[in-house]
Design a protein around this motif. Sequence first.
Motif, short mmCIF file in Angstrom:
data_model
loop_
_atom_site.label_atom_id
_atom_site.label_comp_id
_atom_site.label_asym_id
_atom_site.label_seq_id
_atom_site.Cartn_x
_atom_site.Cartn_y
_atom_site.Cartn_z
N GLN A 219 0.81 -1.21 0.00
CA GLN A 219 0.00 0.00 0.00
C GLN A 219 0.85 1.27 0.00
O GLN A 219 0.47 2.26 -0.62
N THR B 97 0.44 4.08 -2.79
CA THR B 97 0.17 5.46 -2.38
C THR B 97 1.18 6.41 -2.99
O THR B 97 0.81 7.45 -3.55
N THR C 62 -5.36 -3.27 -5.15
CA THR C 62 -4.80 -2.70 -3.92
C THR C 62 -5.32 -1.28 -3.72
O THR C 62 -5.71 -0.90 -2.61
N ASP D 102 -8.91 -1.47 -2.61
CA ASP D 102 -8.97 -1.90 -1.22
C ASP D 102 -8.64 -0.75 -0.28
O ASP D 102 -9.27 -0.58 0.77
N MET D 103 -7.65 0.05 -0.66
CA MET D 103 -7.29 1.22 0.14
C MET D 103 -8.45 2.21 0.20
O MET D 103 -8.71 2.80 1.25
N GLU E 297 -11.61 1.52 0.00
CA GLU E 297 -12.63 0.95 0.88
C GLU E 297 -12.29 1.17 2.35
O GLU E 297 -13.18 1.25 3.19
N SER E 298 -10.98 1.28 2.63
CA SER E 298 -10.52 1.49 4.01
C SER E 298 -10.40 2.97 4.35
O SER E 298 -9.87 3.32 5.40
N GLY E 299 -10.81 3.83 3.44
CA GLY E 299 -10.77 5.27 3.71
C GLY E 299 -9.82 6.03 2.81
O GLY E 299 -10.06 7.18 2.50
N GLY E 300 -8.71 5.42 2.43
CA GLY E 300 -7.78 6.05 1.51
C GLY E 300 -7.23 7.38 1.96
O GLY E 300 -6.94 8.25 1.14
N SER E 301 -7.07 7.56 3.26
CA SER E 301 -6.70 8.87 3.79
C SER E 301 -5.33 9.37 3.34
O SER E 301 -5.10 10.57 3.31
#
Length: 72
Positions: free
Chosen positions: A3, A7, A44, A47-48, A50-54
């Motif tokens: 990740q 990013t 990936t 998925d990030m 979905e986890s908020g991608g902050s």
Amino acid sequence: MDQAEITRMANQIADYFSAYDHEEAVEGIADHIAKFWDPRMRRTLFDMMESGGSALDPLVVEAASRLAPASG
């Protein structure tokens, strides 16, 4: 690819396109990801998201939301 690397790469693309007007930037980022990222990289990224991608640049978040996760 982890990740942190996704990013870093996504935010570099956003940095490049940040000189464009907003809509062109978002379209350019989405196009680049669709054309040049392999399915595992896109998965990936999704998925990030979905986890908020902050940690992702807001342009990346907007561009990725336009791509169908099924393509990843």
